[in-house]
Write a protein that holds these residues in place. Sequence first.
Motif, mmCIF file in Angstrom:
data_model
loop_
_atom_site.group_PDB
_atom_site.id
_atom_site.type_symbol
_atom_site.label_atom_id
_atom_site.label_comp_id
_atom_site.label_asym_id
_atom_site.label_seq_id
_atom_site.Cartn_x
_atom_site.Cartn_y
_atom_site.Cartn_z
ATOM 1 N N GLU A 146 10.802 -2.915 -11.423
ATOM 2 C CA GLU A 146 9.844 -2.393 -10.437
ATOM 3 C C GLU A 146 9.846 -0.868 -10.473
ATOM 4 N N ALA A 174 5.369 -4.417 -10.210
ATOM 5 C CA ALA A 174 6.617 -5.122 -10.488
ATOM 6 C C ALA A 174 6.369 -6.176 -11.561
ATOM 7 N N SER A 181 3.991 -4.414 -5.450
ATOM 8 C CA SER A 181 5.158 -4.489 -4.570
ATOM 9 C C SER A 181 5.069 -3.420 -3.486
ATOM 10 N N ARG A 241 10.885 -6.136 0.592
ATOM 11 C CA ARG A 241 9.701 -5.942 -0.247
ATOM 12 C C ARG A 241 8.813 -7.182 -0.235
ATOM 13 N N ARG A 301 5.524 -8.954 -2.172
ATOM 14 C CA ARG A 301 4.845 -8.919 -3.466
ATOM 15 C C ARG A 301 3.682 -9.911 -3.512
#
Length: 252
Positions: free
Chosen positions: A140, A161, A174, A190, A192
Amino acid sequence: MKIWLLWIGVVASCSSALAVQTVEISAREVPLLVAPRVDSEKIVILTRGTVVQASSNTIRDSEGEQWYKIRAPGGQLGFIRAVNVVTRIDKGDSRAAGVQRGWVRAEERTSTAWSFALRASGFGSYTTRHLNRLLGLDSELTFCFLGGVGYGRRRFSIGPALVFTKTSRIVAGSLVYRFFSPFRSEPELRFRLGRDTSSSRTVVGLNAALRYPFSISEGTHLSGHLDTGLIVFTPRPYALDVSLGMGLGLHF
């Protein structure tokens, strides 16, 4: 009335002038100088680990060097370079400075803060798609887009990412949120959203991590991290990957 205002001004000025802090000598040998100049006369040599009282603010010379006025253990007054000492900061200061509590170099409070975070980790996961255990790689690169200083600067970051396993190749965006901690480690969360290019399915992920910086500076540094994640594959039939991993990060 004017006399009272003058008296208040004098008291405030004296209080500011008398404000001191505790600092510790961090270099092996540091000369205490008569004036804030490298060519000034030496008074005494201070050794690493010596704790002294110093002015709360630094003095900057014509070359841009920062100096503290201090009182040595023997009572001598003089100046030492700020780069040769570490200062004690409290919880409130640490949040503003973006570092944990403890001893920190004076110059690190105003050092250039990192804006990018590049991280890579290896992980093991269990997937309901094949009822199998898999190994994978998670990478990432995110950018702190809020600006500002200290914790406020790095609170949010965003970027791409990539997640690879034997059965999937995920490309995702992300969004990272970092929780302030007055201690060395810093929790991260995080979110995503992306696509598995192997199956052309949409993926939604949530990852929780604990980041441990190898430096107390806001500047460029390495860190280690432990993280656990959850990825949902859509549309139906839904599939779920649960992972646990560890890795390294570069913050710059």
